[in-house]
Write a protein that holds these residues in place. Structure first.
Motif, mmCIF file in Angstrom:
data_model
loop_
_atom_site.group_PDB
_atom_site.id
_atom_site.type_symbol
_atom_site.label_atom_id
_atom_site.label_comp_id
_atom_site.label_asym_id
_atom_site.label_seq_id
_atom_site.Cartn_x
_atom_site.Cartn_y
_atom_site.Cartn_z
ATOM 1 N N GLY A 119 0.838 -1.241 0.021
ATOM 2 C CA GLY A 119 -0.079 -0.125 -0.003
ATOM 3 C C GLY A 119 0.914 1.257 0.007
ATOM 4 N N CYS A 120 0.151 2.391 -0.057
ATOM 5 C CA CYS A 120 1.030 3.894 0.080
ATOM 6 C C CYS A 120 0.220 4.961 0.786
ATOM 7 N N ASN A 121 0.699 5.561 1.227
ATOM 8 C CA ASN A 121 -0.031 6.822 2.021
ATOM 9 C C ASN A 121 0.139 8.277 1.112
ATOM 10 N N ASN A 122 0.734 7.950 0.124
ATOM 11 C CA ASN A 122 1.133 9.362 -0.452
ATOM 12 C C ASN A 122 0.073 10.183 -1.337
ATOM 13 N N PHE A 123 -0.739 9.183 -1.804
ATOM 14 C CA PHE A 123 -1.791 10.080 -2.548
ATOM 15 C C PHE A 123 -1.394 10.837 -3.691
ATOM 16 N N CYS A 124 -0.360 10.607 -4.484
ATOM 17 C CA CYS A 124 -0.069 11.457 -5.588
ATOM 18 C C CYS A 124 -1.477 11.662 -6.419
ATOM 19 N N THR A 125 -1.718 12.640 -6.910
ATOM 20 C CA THR A 125 -3.008 13.030 -7.418
ATOM 21 C C THR A 125 -3.646 12.217 -8.710
ATOM 22 N N TYR A 126 -2.496 11.723 -9.395
ATOM 23 C CA TYR A 126 -2.880 10.825 -10.528
ATOM 24 C C TYR A 126 -3.181 9.084 -10.282
ATOM 25 N N CYS A 127 -2.569 8.829 -8.996
ATOM 26 C CA CYS A 127 -2.225 7.531 -8.786
ATOM 27 C C CYS A 127 -3.445 6.744 -7.927
ATOM 28 N N VAL A 128 -3.645 5.615 -8.664
ATOM 29 C CA VAL A 128 -4.786 4.863 -8.100
ATOM 30 C C VAL A 128 -4.377 3.970 -7.038
ATOM 31 N N VAL A 129 -2.883 3.668 -6.642
ATOM 32 C CA VAL A 129 -2.529 2.588 -5.939
ATOM 33 C C VAL A 129 -3.079 2.712 -4.372
ATOM 34 N N PRO A 130 -3.001 4.049 -3.885
ATOM 35 C CA PRO A 130 -3.536 3.878 -2.662
ATOM 36 C C PRO A 130 -5.087 3.503 -2.328
ATOM 37 N N PHE A 131 -5.625 3.510 -3.625
ATOM 38 C CA PHE A 131 -7.348 3.082 -3.485
ATOM 39 C C PHE A 131 -7.016 1.397 -3.804
ATOM 40 N N GLY A 173 8.535 -2.489 -2.203
ATOM 41 C CA GLY A 173 7.323 -1.742 -1.433
ATOM 42 C C GLY A 173 6.828 -0.546 -2.388
ATOM 43 N N GLN A 174 5.668 -0.284 -2.286
ATOM 44 C CA GLN A 174 5.065 0.924 -3.212
ATOM 45 C C GLN A 174 6.138 2.048 -3.036
ATOM 46 N N ASN A 175 6.331 2.433 -1.693
ATOM 47 C CA ASN A 175 7.190 3.686 -1.089
ATOM 48 C C ASN A 175 8.147 2.699 -0.173
ATOM 49 N N SER A 183 11.583 3.430 -4.455
ATOM 50 C CA SER A 183 11.916 4.688 -3.441
ATOM 51 C C SER A 183 11.651 5.950 -3.704
ATOM 52 N N ASN A 184 11.062 6.662 -2.674
ATOM 53 C CA ASN A 184 10.470 8.035 -2.986
ATOM 54 C C ASN A 184 11.517 9.071 -2.496
ATOM 55 N N PRO A 185 11.828 10.077 -3.566
ATOM 56 C CA PRO A 185 12.705 10.984 -3.066
ATOM 57 C C PRO A 185 12.396 11.685 -1.648
ATOM 58 N N ASN A 220 1.092 16.524 -6.202
ATOM 59 C CA ASN A 220 1.002 16.236 -4.810
ATOM 60 C C ASN A 220 2.392 15.410 -4.661
ATOM 61 N N ARG A 221 3.542 15.548 -5.371
ATOM 62 C CA ARG A 221 4.735 14.910 -5.158
ATOM 63 C C ARG A 221 5.629 15.352 -3.970
ATOM 64 N N TRP A 222 5.496 16.410 -3.133
ATOM 65 C CA TRP A 222 6.163 16.795 -2.043
ATOM 66 C C TRP A 222 7.569 17.121 -2.289
#
Ligand code: SAH
Ligand code: SF4
Ligand code: F3S
Length: 397
Positions: free
Chosen positions: A133-145, A177-179, A244-246, A283-285
């Protein structure tokens, strides 16, 4: 019964398929050589882009014709089913049942837990999932859902699996891991359900939020640098990790990589866009400056480093100038490879709800081609050209 698992999507899905295969073996099923020989077909789906989703529908439709001629069980799992079960309204599941009547069972991905042992076919390299899973909720990405919120696998369970791999003669391992580098942030915050070892580790290290210098701010504390360090010390010829996430690339993590020559020197660091306004919309932070600062630090501290990346072209409202910013960042970094995607609106995401998909397909295609030519074309040129049956040139990979 003979089974066949058709896997679409990312390495997480491939790792899940290995776990599903073990369960089927336990039920006395055996693998079929070809899909056409199987009487039990599991389709492990991906829905990161519309095209990935369509591939799953296409396969079910083909199989439904086979099913009219002979007995065949069709099981659907993976991210399509993940989203359907997580949707409280039940709309997605109803839709799936309606458009795919040939499917006998929708298997929720949550049932493919970390506790299921994998059945590996590769004797040298092993995938080891460390979080889901993933908590980042990048606005384009369906993975957290589809995969839900990030859940980390217990530290000692991962260590035990890696030790077994070493004992079985495995030489390469990839932690998934997704992140991947936010691994353990949920364990750090948890008061219950922790195994003693994880608790002890957290106490011993007095884990505080990690200060990520290139971002100039605190991020959640993660256990990933400690886990990577422990796995690297086990004696594998190569240890890799994905994705990995930057944002979570702390100095501690860079130090662990620099210290262990057996940690892979090709690191996947998704950029997505080289334009700050686009990154914000996504929403990439991080900003491009922060990304480039991280790249410079990585190159300085890890000699021989190669970077690969993911990029989305044609995201909502992307202007030519903004796309050119991405081209420019790519030139600065000098990626060894890029997975370039044309933006595809996905259900449940913020972008799909509020941002119009306003870049015409030919423009997306042209931008995609420009980045392909810039980053990936040098490798393509080395590939042999052959002819297919109708005589046209095809590239053989
Ligand atoms: N967790 C990883 C990426 C997982 S998805 C990360 O954060 O980088 C793999 C890649 O698919 C993403 O990096 C992105 O480039 C692409 N992608 C995700 N959603 C997409 C969409 N809606 N349209 C096009 N590409 C998308
Ligand atoms: Fe998707 Fe972003 Fe999570 Fe990657 S970090 S899986 S792109 S939401
Ligand atoms: Fe696809 Fe799910 Fe992976 S949507 S990319 S299979 S997490």
């Amino acid at each position: 019964m003979k089974y066949f698992i058709k896997t679409f999507g990312c390495q997480q899905n491939w790792a899940d398929s290995e776990r599903i295969a073990r369960q089927l073996h336990r039920r006395a099923m055996r693998p079929a050589k070809e899909l056409s020989d199987a009487d039990y077909v599991v389709i492990n789906t991906c829905m990161i882009r519309k095209s990935a989703e369509n591939r799953a529908y296409g396969l079910v439709n083909n199989l439904s014709q086979v099913k009219q001629r002979r007995p065949l069980k069709i099981i659907l799992t993976g991210c399509l089913v993940g989203l359907a079960y997580k949707d409280k309204s039940g709309r997605y599941l109803r839709r799936l049942r309606t458009i795919l009547p040939a499917v006998d069972e929708f298997l929720p991905i949550e049932e493919v837990g970390f506790d299921w042992a994998p059945l590996r076919t590769d004797a040298v390299h092993a995938w080891v999932p460390i979080s889901q899973g993933c908590n980042n909720f990048c606005t384009y990405c369906v993975v957290p859902f589809t995969r839900g919120r990030e859940i980390s696998r217990p530290f000692e369970q991962i260590v035990a699996e890696c030790r077994q791999l070493i004992a079985a003669g495995y030489q390469k391992v990839t932690l998934l891991g997704q992140n991947v580098n936010s691994y353990g942030s949920d364990l750090v915050g948890q008061k219950t359900n922790q195994t003693n070892r994880t608790e002890a580790l957290i106490r011993a290290r007095h884990l505080k939020p990690v200060y990520v210098k290139h971002l100039g701010r605190l991020r959640i504390p993660t256990l990933f640098p400690f886990l990577l360090d422990e796995v690297a010390r086990m004696g594998f010829a190569e240890v890799n990790f994905l994705s990995s996430n930057p944002c979570d690339f702390s100095d501690e993590l860079i130090a662990v990589i620099a210290r262990h020559p057996n940690i892979g020197r090709t690191i996947h660091l998704p950029l997505q866009s080289g334009d700050d306004r686009m990154l914000k919309k996504m929403n990439r932070w991080y900003t491009t400056k922060q990304y480039l600062r991280l790249v410079a630090k990585l190159k300085r501290q890890i000699p021989g480093l190669k970077l690969t990346t993911d990029i989305i072209v044609g995201f909502c409202g992307e202007t030519e100038a903004q796309f050119n910013q991405t081209v420019s960042v790519c030139k600065t970094v000098g990626f060894a490879k890029a997975y370039v995607s044309m933006y595809s609106p996905r259900p449940a995401t913020a972008a799909q709800r509020v941002m119009p998909d306003d870049i015409p397909h030919p423009v997306k295609k042209r931008r995609w081609q420009i980045l392909e030519d810039l980053i990936n074309q040098p490798q393509l040129k080395k590939r042999k050209k052959t002819s297919n049956q109708d005589g046209s040139a095809i590239i053989s990979l």
